[in-house]
Design an enzyme around this catalytic site. Structure first.
Site, short mmCIF file in Angstrom:
data_model
loop_
_atom_site.label_atom_id
_atom_site.label_comp_id
_atom_site.label_asym_id
_atom_site.label_seq_id
_atom_site.Cartn_x
_atom_site.Cartn_y
_atom_site.Cartn_z
N HIS A 25 0.87 -1.19 0.00
CA HIS A 25 0.00 0.00 0.00
C HIS A 25 0.89 1.23 0.00
O HIS A 25 1.25 1.76 1.05
CB HIS A 25 -0.91 -0.04 1.25
CG HIS A 25 -1.94 1.05 1.30
ND1 HIS A 25 -3.09 0.94 2.04
CD2 HIS A 25 -1.98 2.30 0.73
CE1 HIS A 25 -3.81 2.05 1.93
NE2 HIS A 25 -3.14 2.89 1.15
N HIS A 27 1.09 4.73 -2.47
CA HIS A 27 0.67 5.54 -3.63
C HIS A 27 1.95 6.17 -4.15
O HIS A 27 2.60 6.96 -3.43
CB HIS A 27 -0.32 6.62 -3.20
CG HIS A 27 -1.54 6.07 -2.56
ND1 HIS A 27 -2.71 5.85 -3.25
CD2 HIS A 27 -1.78 5.65 -1.30
CE1 HIS A 27 -3.62 5.34 -2.43
NE2 HIS A 27 -3.07 5.20 -1.24
N HIS A 205 -9.62 0.87 -1.04
CA HIS A 205 -9.58 1.54 0.26
C HIS A 205 -10.98 1.45 0.86
O HIS A 205 -11.97 1.78 0.19
CB HIS A 205 -9.21 3.01 0.10
CG HIS A 205 -7.76 3.27 -0.18
ND1 HIS A 205 -7.07 2.68 -1.19
CD2 HIS A 205 -6.88 4.08 0.47
CE1 HIS A 205 -5.82 3.12 -1.18
NE2 HIS A 205 -5.67 3.97 -0.18
N GLU A 208 -11.10 3.42 6.22
CA GLU A 208 -10.03 4.32 6.69
C GLU A 208 -10.74 5.42 7.48
O GLU A 208 -10.61 5.49 8.69
CB GLU A 208 -9.27 4.90 5.48
CG GLU A 208 -8.18 5.90 5.86
CD GLU A 208 -7.52 6.56 4.62
OE1 GLU A 208 -8.10 6.49 3.52
OE2 GLU A 208 -6.44 7.17 4.80
N ASP A 286 1.76 4.02 2.78
CA ASP A 286 0.69 4.84 2.19
C ASP A 286 1.27 5.98 1.33
O ASP A 286 1.33 5.84 0.11
CB ASP A 286 -0.23 5.39 3.29
CG ASP A 286 -1.64 5.70 2.79
OD1 ASP A 286 -1.96 5.40 1.63
OD2 ASP A 286 -2.44 6.24 3.58
N ASP A 287 1.66 7.08 1.96
CA ASP A 287 2.22 8.25 1.24
C ASP A 287 3.44 8.73 2.03
O ASP A 287 3.36 9.74 2.75
CB ASP A 287 1.16 9.36 1.15
CG ASP A 287 -0.09 8.89 0.42
OD1 ASP A 287 -0.06 8.85 -0.82
OD2 ASP A 287 -1.07 8.54 1.11
N1 ADE Z 1 -4.66 8.63 -2.00
C1 ADE Z 1 -3.42 8.73 -1.51
N2 ADE Z 1 -3.40 8.39 -0.22
C2 ADE Z 1 -4.66 8.04 0.12
C3 ADE Z 1 -5.29 7.59 1.31
N3 ADE Z 1 -4.61 7.41 2.45
N4 ADE Z 1 -6.61 7.35 1.29
C4 ADE Z 1 -7.31 7.54 0.16
N5 ADE Z 1 -6.77 7.96 -0.97
C5 ADE Z 1 -5.45 8.20 -1.01
ZN ZN Z 2 -3.83 4.73 0.60
#
Ligand code: ADE
Ligand code: ZN
Length: 346
Positions: A25, A27, A205, A208, A286-287
């Protein structure tokens, strides 16, 4: 046999760092560091609404998912050419290799780029070339997962899938991301059905910020194989029982959850309860450029904040990441053997 009880807690950070692991996971647009955003803005002549790297970083104070997404999409606006996508992904693979990531499944958001006039072929070509280079340079196997933006319409998602079909061999699955609340999985029933017919893997997703009902519909309507995040499943005992019984993987992102105020602190994160309930939970970044840490930082900070997590949990998380991946059975077996070796000498 690994003697987990003989591994002392002070050995854990080194083991967490050294153990082979998969990241499921990430992005790829969320791996863009502020320095690279500014370098690409200059290279491409794109004006940014931030005066400096410091000013951009100072804006990373998020209150929820949407407050993050607004900045994340602004950051991605510097990506125009195949080389930009290649450079972005190579920077991620370099960091992943340092964290002993042996396999990565990268999310990418074509609609973020096509709506700015960048061709989907340009995006996929840059990421595919980087994935090949990651194998050659770092021994990392990489797969691509095309995500639909859920704040846009299902028709837009269907058009994106159509546009991606000439590149079908370059991605293994589809996912669903962006603003969750108000955009339930069932909004995308047709595009996921079509993707399933095409033999693509399916993830989404769910849970969350959205309620457990979104996890149920991701499973029952979209028929996904993995849930991204999914942490809000802990509010629904019947859902936890189902996820555990069917070993549906959950790609959990602890630092992300704290930065986006899903939980006030890592100490309040439900990961230990999820693992102890028998869920196939994994740790992911994630990011990472926005949330303060790549994969090993997620592992180390989570274990530091949650003293109930043990060497057994660490091994379980890495082995779950291999089980949950879309890689072949042979490589999974090899990675698991390498994991056991690290713990046997731990
Ligand atoms: N796009 C990038 N990060 C995300 C996240 N945590 N939740 C939903 N969309 C995303
Ligand atoms: Zn994500």
């Amino acid at each position: 046999m690994i003697d987990f009880d003989a591994i002392s807690r002070d050995r854990l950070p080194a083991l967490l760092r050294a153990m082979p692991k998969a990241e499921l996971h990430i992005h790829i647009e969320g791996s863009l560091q502020p320095e690279l955003i500014f370098a690409l803005a200059q290279r491409n002549g794109v004006a940014l609404p931030y005066a400096s790297v410091q000013a951009l970083r100072a804006a990373y104070a998020f209150t929820d998912l949407q407050s993050f997404l607004d900045i994340y999409y602004a950051g991605a606006s510097v990506l125009l050419h195949e080389e930009d996508f290649f450079d972005m992904a190579m920077a991620y693979f370099r960091r992943a290799a340092a964290d002993h990531v042996v396999h990565a499944e990268l999310f990418f958001d074509p609609q973020t780029h096509t709506e700015r006039g960048v061709g989907i072929g340009t995006v996929i070509a840059g990421l595919t070339r980087a994935s090949r280079a990651a194998q050659a340079e770092f021994g990392i196997s990489a797969l691509l997962i095309l995500c639909f933006l859920r704040h846009l319409s299902e028709d837009a998602a269907l058009a994106t899938l159509d546009a991606a079909l000439p590149y079908r061999e370059h991605f293994v699955g589809v996912g669903l991301d962006s603003s969750e609340l108000g955009h339930p999985p069932e909004k995308f029933a047709r595009v996921f059905a079509r993707s399933r017919e095409l033999g693509l893997h399916l993830v989404a997703h769910a849970g969350e910020e959205g309620p457990p009902a979104y996890i149920w519909s991701a499973l029952d309507v979209l028929q996904v194989q993995r849930i991204d995040h999914g942490v809000r499943c802990v509010e629904d005992a019947a859902l936890v029982a189902r996820l555990a019984a069917q070993r549906v993987p959950l790609t959990v992102c602890p630092l992300s959850n704290v930065k986006l105020c899903v939980y006030p602190t890592l100490a309040a994160h439900p990961l230990p309860a999820m693992l102890d309930a028998g869920l196939c939970a994994t740790i992911n970044s994630d990011d990472p450029a926005y949330f303060g840490g790549y994969l090993n930082q997620n592992f180390i900070a989570t274990f530091e904040a949650l003293p109930q997590l043990t060497a057994r949990h660490a091994h379980r998380l890495a082995s779950n990441s291999f089980e949950a991946s879309f890689a072949g059975a042979d490589v999974k077996r090899r990675w698991t053997e390498a994991l056991d070796k690290v713990f046997a000498s731990g």
